[in-house]
Design an enzyme around this catalytic site. Structure first.
Site, mmCIF file in Angstrom:
data_model
loop_
_atom_site.group_PDB
_atom_site.id
_atom_site.type_symbol
_atom_site.label_atom_id
_atom_site.label_comp_id
_atom_site.label_asym_id
_atom_site.label_seq_id
_atom_site.Cartn_x
_atom_site.Cartn_y
_atom_site.Cartn_z
ATOM 1 N N ASP A 134 0.813 -1.221 0.000
ATOM 2 C CA ASP A 134 0.000 0.000 0.000
ATOM 3 C C ASP A 134 0.846 1.271 0.000
ATOM 4 O OD1 ASP A 134 -2.399 -1.383 0.026
ATOM 5 O OD2 ASP A 134 -2.439 -1.512 2.214
ATOM 6 N N GLY A 177 -5.961 -1.238 -2.064
ATOM 7 C CA GLY A 177 -5.590 0.027 -1.441
ATOM 8 C C GLY A 177 -6.740 0.595 -0.636
ATOM 9 N N ARG A 178 -6.639 0.465 0.674
ATOM 10 C CA ARG A 178 -7.757 0.862 1.543
ATOM 11 C C ARG A 178 -7.862 2.380 1.663
ATOM 12 N NH1 ARG A 178 -6.504 -2.391 5.341
ATOM 13 N NH2 ARG A 178 -8.066 -3.953 4.915
#
Lengths: 386, 386
Positions: A134, A177-178
């Site tokens: 990330d 990808g939070r």
């Protein structure tokens, strides 16, 4: 007396996380051939359970094979230890007579280390060796694991853009990808012309609306006859509701309290919505899933080398107290620095605003320069006829 | 007088379909520097519309860049011409003064050529140059495009198996393939030990039941603590109903009458079912989608070379009548032969029964030998600790 190092791997795997493991083992051995290096299976869970492996006994040729193997060779965990679990981990570390615990992972891992470090009251050192696809660790220019995942995503979008040129339509690729849009944005790293996909990039840092998406896609289709979209699985509306939760009507959470965005639900819901609102277009939504985080065909040499170096630095750092290692780049020069565990723990670095033009849903020249620095050159390919 | 060749690309793209295009252009040029080579944009659609490109004017360096570009550089189509459409195509070919039409595609493309050949009554020749990631053309040992797609799938399953070792659970990867299981089976090409994933392989050739899947997965989990599954998107129940249609409750068809299996619907429905029936397992289903058919990071050198050779052979074949080119392998020796268009048209080659052990849901030694012949060696990696 020879030192004992204990190493573990936490969180999601990356393509190069074993480079860090092996870099640490070889550095420990180099500093003192009698040093003991133990590996915990499945992260802190293995420490608490006494499930340890003697890495000192593994030969160098075997270690080098492990270094180039993607995903966490020791096994990993997503456990978030509470006070009682921390007691068991500390007891496990004491039982193993560990002088230093090196934990390879992301910001949740750094958080676990910070708790342990406070509880241990100086009896040993705790070093956080960064990794995350990330790219969302503060203090770091970029993090091991990201340059390889970004390579996979750049390769994927270069490939699917040629695909959608040949059979025109609307294509959406949903990328991991939070909270941070780095990985999604890397989809555009090899764009060269206006007509190159991805034509639209949606990252979690910018509020998202489906209505805006439909309008954006329609405009691109009108202009280029097709539209390729890179969308983060973490895009959320102005009020912070993730699109995945909004479209699927349900919210799942992991032990760290993070909303679970995985699975193809977002993709399927998006495909239905786009098909409904763009009835004349051939619409396809793909959710890339696990392959993007540790793909053996997209190991980035820069990433391998830096991840290995982080492992070496972790051993060195363990002699001077508890730290997190961070990769910095100043005037084009890459270096590693030591920062307090607390400065990285549980914090999230978002993509800098200057990397992204929210009005155009596209990467800025500053963003392109950043990704160009981390990725190999674009393959020398061309699609001149369509 | 110098000959005029017309070339087009049909159906889904592959990683090496432009090798065939460029192989043909260079061979035509080599045989007669004055030969005219025209490319139709978007397959037969471009012929009917007079949307042609003069490939004779493209320099060799540019052609070589195009050759290594994945997906159909001329554009493609899924149009299935009826009688009236065929008239327009023949008129387009006549207007271009084409002596030969070389159409690169799968069995639907061969079917279109057969219709055109009958209607043209010997006024010109029609050559089918094979390509399909499904590997489902009769008369062929294997088809251009498949060895690259198979490499992507093998890389993907090697990678996700390491991933699922590190964070154990149940993982299902849904692979392209409507009727033939070759691409799904290639997921197991790099398996070496019982403990290596994919532990279970489901192909369209064998009747599928969800109940059996749940039982199979449970047994593997009990044995190895995790389970990695390779599943074809085309698996169907005993009565022929595709699982995708059964779970999603709807059937979409393309212009050729084929059921549309794309999209993540099957994956999402499977994930829900597995999560319900295996409540203690961490379940993840990924649907690989477009990247698997033309991925720039998984171009198989054997495939590039054979696809280029097919293009050369297509020019040679066009001098002796209408044909389909087929790749044969006899006693380990690869060759190309000419077969009638009708023998390939609209037929589907399934995976040979001796390649697959339906009782074990696994590839047989004969199947492993077949895939080993088409793929590069397994990367030298290892997961010794978990």
């Amino acid at each position: 007396m020879a030192r004992t190092y204990l190493i573990a791997q936490g969180g999601g795997p990356t393509a190069v996380i074993n480079q860090t493991l092996v870099g640490a083992v070889l550095e420990a051995r180099k500093r003192d051939p009698k040093a003991k290096v133990l590996g915990a299976r499945y992260g802190v869970r293995g420490i608490a359970a006494g499930d340890l492996i003697d890495l000192s006994a593994v030969g160098e040729a075997d270690l080098m094979r492990i270094a180039r193997t993607p995903s966490s060779a020791l096994g990993s965990t997503r456990d978030k230890p509470d006070a009682e679990y921390c007691e068991r981990i500390l007891a496990g570390l004491a039982k193993a007579s560990a002088d230093a615990f090196i934990y390879i992972g992301g910001n949740d891992t750094a958080g676990t280390l910070e708790i342990l470090d406070r509880a241990a009251k100086g009896s040993m050192t705790f070093v956080h060796a960064p990794k995350t696809v990330d790219n969302d660790l503060v203090e770091n220019d970029h993090t091991p694991g990201f340059p390889s995942a970004a390579l996979f995503v750049a390769q994927t979008f270069l490939s699917v853009d040629f695909d959608v040129r040949s059979l025109p339509g609307v294509y959406v690729g949903v990328v991991m990808g939070r909270n941070a849009g780095f990985l999604t944005a890397s989809a555009a790293a090899w764009r060269r012309q206006e007509n190159d996909g991805p034509h639209l990039v949606y990252v979690p840092e910018t509020p998202f609306s489906v209505e805006k998406l439909i309008a954006d896609v329609s405009a691109v289709r009108e202009r280029f006859g097709r539209c390729v979209v890179a969308m983060s699985e973490g895009v959320a509306s102005e009020d912070g509701t993730p699109l995945a939760a909004k479209l699927s009507g349900r919210v799942e959470k992991d032990p760290h309290g993070n909303v679970v965005l995985s699975g193809g639900n977002l993709g399927v819901a998006l495909q239905e919505r786009l098909t409904r609102d763009l009835p004349k277009a051939r619409v396809r939504v793909d959710t890339f899933g696990y392959p993007q985080r540790a793909f053996i065909g997209a190991v980035n040499p820069l990433d391998s080398q830096e991840a290995f170096e982080v492992g070496k630095q972790a051993i060195a750092a363990s002699w001077t107290g508890s730290h997190s290692i961070a990769i910095t780049v100043t005037s084009g020069k890459t270096a590693m620095k030591l920062v307090p565990l607390a400065s990285v723990a549980a914090k999230t670095r978002l993509m800098p605003a200057e990397f992204f033009d929210a009005s155009a849903n596209q990467i800025t020249p500053a963003g392109m320069a950043y990704f160009a620095r981390l990725l190999p050159a674009r393959p020398d390919v061309a699609a001149p006829f369509v």
